[in-house]
Design an enzyme around this catalytic site. Structure first.
Site, short mmCIF file in Angstrom:
data_model
loop_
_atom_site.label_atom_id
_atom_site.label_comp_id
_atom_site.label_asym_id
_atom_site.label_seq_id
_atom_site.Cartn_x
_atom_site.Cartn_y
_atom_site.Cartn_z
N GLY A 51 0.83 -1.20 0.00
CA GLY A 51 0.00 0.00 0.00
C GLY A 51 0.86 1.25 0.00
CB CYS A 78 5.32 -4.12 0.07
SG CYS A 78 6.19 -2.59 -0.28
CE1 TYR A 79 1.46 1.17 5.58
CE2 TYR A 79 -0.17 -0.58 5.79
CZ TYR A 79 0.33 0.64 6.19
OH TYR A 79 -0.28 1.33 7.21
CG HIS A 166 5.41 -5.98 -4.71
ND1 HIS A 166 4.17 -5.80 -4.13
CD2 HIS A 166 6.12 -4.88 -4.41
CE1 HIS A 166 4.14 -4.62 -3.52
NE2 HIS A 166 5.31 -4.04 -3.68
CD GLU A 168 2.35 -8.68 -5.25
OE1 GLU A 168 3.19 -9.41 -4.68
OE2 GLU A 168 2.11 -7.53 -4.88
CB SER A 220 -24.45 -6.69 -23.67
OG SER A 220 -23.37 -7.54 -23.31
N GLY A 221 -24.56 -9.52 -25.47
CA GLY A 221 -23.80 -10.23 -26.49
C GLY A 221 -22.35 -10.41 -26.07
N GLY A 222 -21.93 -9.72 -25.02
CA GLY A 222 -20.57 -9.88 -24.50
C GLY A 222 -20.46 -11.17 -23.71
CB VAL A 223 -17.50 -13.20 -22.68
CG1 VAL A 223 -16.69 -12.20 -21.92
CG2 VAL A 223 -17.30 -14.59 -22.10
CG ASP A 224 -18.45 -10.02 -18.56
OD1 ASP A 224 -17.64 -10.92 -18.79
OD2 ASP A 224 -18.14 -8.83 -18.37
CE LYS A 369 -14.27 -9.82 -20.27
NZ LYS A 369 -15.48 -9.00 -20.22
#
Ligand code: XMP
Length: 513
Positions: A51, A78-79, A166, A168, A220-224, A369
């Site tokens: 942070g 880190c923080y 880090h 990650e 909407s036609g999107g993947v979600d 996603k």
């Protein structure tokens, strides 16, 4: 479950993704949750994120100290490490010669559980101004760099660890192995977070929540939203109705395509509303981007309200809200983080549920996603739909700078179609995150044959990204750029100039608006 307490690091989400990649469930939570609240969550371990604050500042974000004494494994990054040091009586200071930004060589003790099976020397990504100058009692140093002695620490008898770097980020060698050592060796977490497990769990939850009521879903036609449709359909079958509102700003033939493809693959009840005339009417004479967005958003709500009333009585509204949206609204700002309770009130179709008294169902609210894509494949959604580039809600309207007219939409649809076709043909569609054509409100002089032309300019943008938070412009081959440009100028009557956008994000955004 691994809890990640958020202190506002730009990498907090990344920590969550890395853990999920190991098939371990984790949540990014507010740092002020106490031990009791955390224990309600089937806790296997805790990570304290990095942070921007300094632990010795007044009002710096802290934690329930009882966590550190509880025997629950903790890894401070880190923080997070500085906080452990500070709370347990060590010293954290800012010493200019000890600041590190970028990569450093780390020498670590690979006899310790955190670094076991790792080489003694590795490259680690550092991003800190403060560092630990005195260890708390009962802590030992387990790694160092040439600038700081306490690059990683551990408690002599409790499972409490801290790393100043880090693990990650991909710039840290063996970062994933360090995370795995923590979650599997130290926390003994179970790798049982799989998509089939998730589907089963969500289906049970949806069924018990919905009972015999009906659910409406804006598709909407999107993947979600497609994935939500597939999941909901599996859970409640014909109790689901999907509504697709065509605002008139879709890609060429896309509206038709979505309706046919989705009804073919999912066999769901899909209502198609062509509302384009009213949207064009509302946007007449409007060129300010924010105003355009507002008008489109409001009109969408009005249309949705009107049309759904016609369909009957719906108690529930399903939405494709993803985990990053949830985190953004729940722990925005990190240090001012609210508790995760906020999560429940988040919604991404502004205003809809409040105005219409819908109860929300957000079955993707725990997923990133890439996980949604995995889920979609597991549910049998077609590849074309799963790997479709993201497309903004207001569609081509925000890719036409200035006033949006029907004829400009037609022009942009043609240019966009050529771009996507060429990218698909050359294999670059799947190698890029998103591709767009933008119609600029700029006319320039050109010459075609013996004729002088005076027509619009089209900008092409193709970007590579993991999550749309940052993006780099894609280095397309010159020959491909040439083919795209030549085809657009030859085949689209109102465009005589094509430019390629070479701005990354930041400082640019992906959309031009
Ligand atoms: P920017 O332009 O902010 O976009 O870099 C980041 C990502 O978000 C998409 N985007 C939207 N998606 N509704 C959406 O569903 C919207 O209003 C919207 N605006 C931008 C954009 O296409 C990119 O993938």
């Amino acid at each position: 479950m691994i809890a990640i307490l958020d202190y506002g690091s730009q990498y907090s989400q990344l920590i969550a993704r890395r853990i999920r990649e190991c098939n371990v469930y984790c949540e990014l939570l507010s740092h002020d949750l106490d031990l009791e609240k955390l224990k309600e969550k089937n806790l296997e371990g805790i990570i304290l994120s990095g942070g921007p604050s300094s632990v010795y500042e007044e009002g710096a974000p802290s934690m329930d100290k009882a966590i550190l004494e509880s025997g629950v494994p903790v890894l401070g990054i880190c923080y997070g490490m500085q906080l452990i040091v500070h709370l347990l009586g060590g010293k954290v200071e800012q010493e200019s010669e000890k600041r590190e930004y970028g990569t450093s060589t780390l020498t670590c003790d690979n006899d310790t559980p955190l670094f076991v099976h790792l080489p003694e020397e590795l490259t680690a990504w550092m991003s800190h101004g403060d560092s630990c100058s005195k260890l708390p009692e009962n802590f030992i140093q387990i790694a160092e760099t040439s600038s700081i002695p306490h690059a990683a620490i551990m408690h002599k008898s409790k499972p409490v660890y801290g790393v100043q770097f880090h693990p990650e980020v991909t710039h840290t060698d063996f970062g994933m192995d360090i995370i795995k050592n923590f979650i599997f060796n130290i926390c003994e977490a179970k790798p049982d977070w799989t998509m089939s497990h998730y589907i089963e769990q969500e289906i049970n939850e949806i069924r018990s929540l919905v009972g015999s009521e009906n659910v409406l879903l804006g598709l909407s036609g999107g993947v979600d939203s497609t994935t939500v449709a597939a999941l909901m359909h599996r859970a409640i079958g014909d109790q689901l109705t999907c509504m697709f509102i065509d605002q008139g700003f879709m890609r060429k033939d896309e509206a038709k395509h979505i309706v046919t493809e989705i009804s073919k693959y999912l066999k769901i009840r899909l209502v198609h509303i062509d509302a384009s005339a009213i949207f064009f009417e509302r946007l007449k004479g409007v060129s300010d981007p924010e105003e355009k967005r507002k008008i489109i958003g409001n009109e969408f709500i009005t249309t949705f309200e009107r049309e759904s009333r016609k369909l009957g009585d719906y108690k529930f509204l399903a939405q494709g809200t993803l985990y990053p949206d949830v985190i953004e609204s729940a722990v925005a700002g990190g240090t001012q983080a609210k508790t995760a309770v906020t999560i429940k009130t988040h919604h991404n179709v502004g205003g809809l549920p409040e105005k219409m008294n819908f109860k929300l169902i957000e079955p993707l609210r725990f997923l990133f996603k890439d996980e949604v894509r995995k889920l979609a494949l597991e549910l049998g959604v077609h590849n074309d739909l799963v790997f479709r580039h993201p497309f903004p809600g207001p569609g081509l309207a925000i890719r036409i700078l200035g006033e949006v007219t029907e004829s400009k939409v037609k022009t942009l649809q043609l240019a966009d179609h050529i771009l996507i076709e060429e990218l698909r043909r050359s294999g670059w569609y799947d190698k890029s995150w998103q591709a767009l054509a933008v119609l600029l409100p700029v006319k320039t002089v050109g010459v075609m044959g013996d004729m002088r032309t005076y027509a619009w300019t089209c900008a092409i943008r193709v970007v590579s990204s993991d999550d749309a938070m940052t993006a780099i412009w894609t280095r397309l081959p010159y020959e491909l750029l040439d083919r795209i440009s030549t085809r657009i100028v030859n085949e689209v009557p109102d465009i005589n100039r094509v430019v390629y956008d070479i701005t990354s994000k930041p400082p640019g955004t992906i959309e031009w608006e």
